[in-house]
Write an enzyme that holds these catalytic residues in place. Structure first.
Site, short mmCIF file in Angstrom:
data_model
loop_
_atom_site.label_atom_id
_atom_site.label_comp_id
_atom_site.label_asym_id
_atom_site.label_seq_id
_atom_site.Cartn_x
_atom_site.Cartn_y
_atom_site.Cartn_z
N CYS A 1 59.95 69.52 74.16
CA CYS A 1 60.16 68.56 75.26
C CYS A 1 59.96 67.12 74.78
CB CYS A 1 59.17 68.83 76.39
SG CYS A 1 59.46 70.35 77.31
N GLU B 1 58.26 64.67 76.23
CA GLU B 1 56.88 64.18 76.35
C GLU B 1 56.05 64.64 75.15
OE1 GLU B 1 58.70 65.83 78.55
OE2 GLU B 1 58.17 65.35 80.62
N CYS C 1 56.99 69.29 82.64
CA CYS C 1 56.72 70.73 82.78
C CYS C 1 55.23 71.01 82.59
CB CYS C 1 57.57 71.54 81.80
SG CYS C 1 56.96 71.53 80.10
N1 THU Z 1 62.34 69.16 79.09
C1 THU Z 1 61.64 68.05 78.69
O1 THU Z 1 62.01 67.38 77.71
N2 THU Z 1 60.53 67.72 79.40
C2 THU Z 1 60.05 68.43 80.45
O2 THU Z 1 59.00 68.11 80.98
C3 THU Z 1 60.80 69.56 80.97
C4 THU Z 1 62.00 69.97 80.22
C5 THU Z 1 63.51 69.55 78.30
C6 THU Z 1 63.41 70.88 77.62
C7 THU Z 1 64.85 71.25 77.45
O3 THU Z 1 65.33 70.63 76.25
C8 THU Z 1 65.54 70.61 78.64
O4 THU Z 1 64.64 69.65 79.14
C9 THU Z 1 65.88 71.60 79.75
O5 THU Z 1 64.79 72.37 80.09
#
Ligand code: THU
Length: 133
Positions: free
Chosen positions: A57, A59, A90
């Protein structure tokens, strides 16, 4: 939705790094920018993998960049996605953020100007910690 404007430099940095997201599977680019107490800014984008579970992710990428640069605390964080309403960090990200920025202010934004303001501590009440309360 526009609780309070994010710090403009962090919003710009998060938006810029969002363009570097590697998202061939989800097509859901996210950018994150955080500021340390000394004013240094670190950024991260989400980076996916053909082995889906290995994706990282935005973050968490930003926290990794911060810690790898030797910094250990952040006080402000801006997260940008294209989602409406803006995509909240998330659960796994919340725990990673808590480790280094429990008291940080957070702005969750999208590129249409929607913003929600919160704090890491409020995103993850009753966080896991190895330290005595
Ligand atoms: N994702 C993030 O970068 N941050 C989050 O807090 C939630 C999800 C990304 C993971 C994945 O690459 C895409 O978003 C879809 O889930």
């Amino acid at each position: 939705m526009n609780d309070s404007a994010p710090p403009s430099d962090l919003l710009e940095a998060a938006t810029a790094v969002q363009a570097h997201a590697y998202v061939p599977y989800s097509r859901f680019p996210v950018g994150a920018a955080l500021r340390t107490p000394d004013g240094r800014v670190h950024v991260g984008a989400n980076v996916e993998n053909a082995s889906y579970g290995l994706g990282r992710c935005a973050e968490q990428s930003a926290v990794q960049a911060m810690a790898s640069a030797g910094d250990r605390t952040f006080v402000e964080l801006v997260v940008v996605s294209d989602a409406d309403p803006p995509a909240s960090p998330c659960g796994a990200c919340r725990q990673v953020l808590f480790e280094f920025g429990a008291d940080a202010d957070v702005w969750i934004a999208n590129r249409d100007g929607a913003v929600r303001r919160t704090r890491v501590r409020d995103l993850l009440p009753d966080a896991f910690s190895l330290h005595a309360p």
